[in-house]
Write a protein that holds these residues in place. Structure first.
Motif, short mmCIF file in Angstrom:
data_model
loop_
_atom_site.label_atom_id
_atom_site.label_comp_id
_atom_site.label_asym_id
_atom_site.label_seq_id
_atom_site.Cartn_x
_atom_site.Cartn_y
_atom_site.Cartn_z
N ILE A 130 -25.98 4.88 20.35
CA ILE A 130 -24.92 3.87 20.24
C ILE A 130 -23.89 4.38 19.24
CG2 ILE A 130 -24.33 1.47 19.74
CD1 ILE A 130 -27.19 0.69 20.13
N VAL A 131 -22.62 4.24 19.58
CA VAL A 131 -21.54 4.66 18.69
C VAL A 131 -20.89 3.43 18.07
CG1 VAL A 131 -19.25 5.72 18.61
CG2 VAL A 131 -21.08 6.80 19.95
N ALA A 173 -15.22 12.80 19.97
CA ALA A 173 -16.01 13.76 19.20
C ALA A 173 -17.48 13.37 19.11
CB ALA A 173 -15.43 13.92 17.80
N VAL A 174 -17.80 12.09 19.29
CA VAL A 174 -19.20 11.67 19.10
C VAL A 174 -19.83 11.12 20.38
CG1 VAL A 174 -18.91 11.20 16.64
CG2 VAL A 174 -18.49 9.37 18.29
N THR A 175 -19.12 11.10 21.48
CA THR A 175 -19.69 10.58 22.73
C THR A 175 -20.04 11.73 23.66
OG1 THR A 175 -17.43 10.27 23.58
CG2 THR A 175 -18.55 8.34 22.66
N GLY A 176 -21.02 11.48 24.50
CA GLY A 176 -21.46 12.50 25.45
C GLY A 176 -22.54 11.96 26.35
N LEU A 181 -23.58 3.24 24.69
CA LEU A 181 -22.62 2.18 24.41
C LEU A 181 -21.77 2.55 23.21
CD1 LEU A 181 -21.70 -0.86 24.92
CD2 LEU A 181 -23.44 -1.49 23.23
N VAL A 182 -20.47 2.21 23.30
CA VAL A 182 -19.56 2.31 22.16
C VAL A 182 -19.17 0.89 21.76
CG1 VAL A 182 -17.35 3.19 21.32
CG2 VAL A 182 -18.68 4.53 22.98
N VAL A 183 -19.31 0.56 20.47
CA VAL A 183 -19.00 -0.77 19.94
C VAL A 183 -17.94 -0.63 18.87
CG1 VAL A 183 -19.90 -2.84 18.81
CG2 VAL A 183 -21.37 -1.54 20.38
N LEU A 184 -16.76 -1.20 19.09
CA LEU A 184 -15.66 -1.11 18.13
C LEU A 184 -14.92 -2.44 18.05
CD1 LEU A 184 -14.08 2.34 19.12
CD2 LEU A 184 -15.65 1.90 17.22
N GLY A 208 -19.54 8.47 30.31
CA GLY A 208 -20.56 7.74 31.04
C GLY A 208 -21.14 6.56 30.30
N ALA A 209 -20.47 6.14 29.21
CA ALA A 209 -20.96 5.03 28.39
C ALA A 209 -20.25 3.73 28.74
CB ALA A 209 -20.73 5.35 26.92
#
Length: 417
Positions: A130-131, A173-176, A181-184, A208-209
């Motif tokens: 998770i980002v 830079a941190v996803t792959g 999931l990305v939470v912002l 793909g997130a």
């Protein structure tokens, strides 16, 4: 001391500039719709708790005498059961840029975040990251930490510039292939920086997130187009710019394409396909209703309806235009009044990077904020040293901002004396 007495201390040029902006303000007439306090000289915290509407005071009394007092339990069949989705559709149409059947009003922001974060990571088997960013609101970070611990996931932390926010380059830079999931937050709760929602959403999808946006400081302050920008998930509170009152329930947006792929983790009877069947096992309702858990907070939904009616009448483009003017004026005033006292702007100067609030930094602002509250000037303080000025466009005048920042300068000068 009265507001008129204090107004004489506002520098003449600033006072005249504020008066001219108020005279030209097409939304000025809406200020009279809000309840005012006799001991508040300048309310600069509309992004924490919006002022109540006079109409809400009357409508709450009518609710007690009517649907609750007269119709009693019959009101569940006469509208209350559909309130979470009906009000969700209204929020979607008026402020989110979302088509019907994708937004629901139910629980607190924290609970809604948990539901969607947990459902999202479970819908991405084989992905274990998770980002989120280190400067996100504590609730968002705490919920992500809890879900990661429950599901054995790794958190990938982004460390943004605290006076700006998360950029699309940082997300890339941190996803792959391991990102679930990305939470912002769309608008940073401290700096007011507005993230590039379309570009960051696209970057998450490229990896793909799924993408979840916290819209607590966005809904009702900036224009949104969740459907157009293919947002997956969003959560937001309703007591800030939607003026729902303290503890008003939050909303959740789930894109229609995900309804059948997400299974929410707090399985309650109101999210079941047939709540009154009292079935032996849980079978989720179709569509967005499956994200409801317990009995809807009907009373808590009432005040925001009045505000949504005003927002729809005024229009989000006009509201955003005034928000930009208000925050820009606050920055101009601070340049004149506060910068000579060592205050630093901790928000973006560029209007297209700025939400509905601005933050100013000074090491004495914690004590200054407490002093201001006793004098009827209400900003808020955010550690480590930020005085945050939240300006709700329909209830705030430029003269109020000028008066409030003048008193900030006076209190800071006293603190340093």
């Amino acid at each position: 001391m009265t507001t008129d007495d204090i107004a004489t201390r506002v520098p003449v040029a600033l006072k005249e500039r504020a008066a001219a902006l108020d005279a030209a303000d097409p939304l000025a007439g809406y200020r009279s719709a809000f309840v005012e306090s006799d001991d508040v000289i300048a309310y600069l915290d509309g992004n924490s708790l919006g002022r109540p509407l006079k109409a809400t005071r009357d409508n709450l009394a009518r609710f007690v005498d009517g649907p609750w007092g007269d119709r009693l339990i019959r009101s569940w069949d006469e509208g209350w059961m559909d309130a979470p989705t009906e009000l969700g559709d209204l929020i979607g149409r008026v402020v989110l840029g979302a088509g019907p059947g994708q937004t629901v009003v139910a629980d607190s922001t924290t609970v809604m975040l948990y539901k969607l974060i947990r459902a999202a990571v479970d819908a991405r088997p084989g992905r274990d990251e998770i980002v989120i960013d280190t400067d996100n609101f504590p609730t968002d970070r705490f919920v992500v930490e809890g879900v990661a611990a429950e599901r054995g996931l790794t958190i990938r932390w982004i460390t943004p510039d605290p006076s700006a926010g998360v950029t699309v380059e940082q997300v890339r830079a941190v996803t792959g292939p391991r990102t679930a999931l990305v939470v912002l937050s769309h608008i940073a709760y401290r700096s007011g920086y507005m993230a590039d929602l379309p570009a960051i959403t696209a970057a998450a999808h490229e990896a793909g997130a799924l993408m979840l946006w916290d819209l607590c400081h966005s809904a009702g302050a900036v224009e949104l187009a969740l459907d157009e920008h293919e947002v997956d998930l969003a959560v937001g509170c309703t007591y800030k710019y939607l003026n729902g009152g303290p503890g008003a329930p939050a909303f959740a947006y789930v894109a229609r394409r995900l309804h059948d792929r997400l299974r929410q983790p707090i399985q309650g009877w109101m999210g079941a396909g047939d709540p009154f069947a009292m079935g032996e096992r849980y079978e989720p309702a179709d569509g967005i209703r499956r994200f409801i858990s317990g009995t809807p907070p009907i009373v808590g939904m009432l005040p925001m309806r009045d505000m949504l009616a005003l927002i729809e009448e005024a229009g989000m483009p006009a509201i955003r235009a005034k928000s930009v003017q208000l925050t820009g004026f606050a920055i101009e005033a601070a340049d004149d009044l506060l910068a000579p006292l060592g205050v630093r702007l901790a928000s973006p100067r560029a209007a297209d990077e700025r939400g509905g609030h601005v933050t100013f930094d000074h090491p004495d602002f914690k004590r200054v904020t407490a002093r201001l509250w006793t004098r009827g000037v209400i900003p808020d303080f955010r550690p480590p040293c930020g005085l945050r000025v939240g300006l709700s466009p329909l209830s705030t005048s430029f003269s109020e901002v000028a008066l409030g920042l003048t008193m900030v300068a006076e209190a800071l000068a006293e603190e340093r004396a």
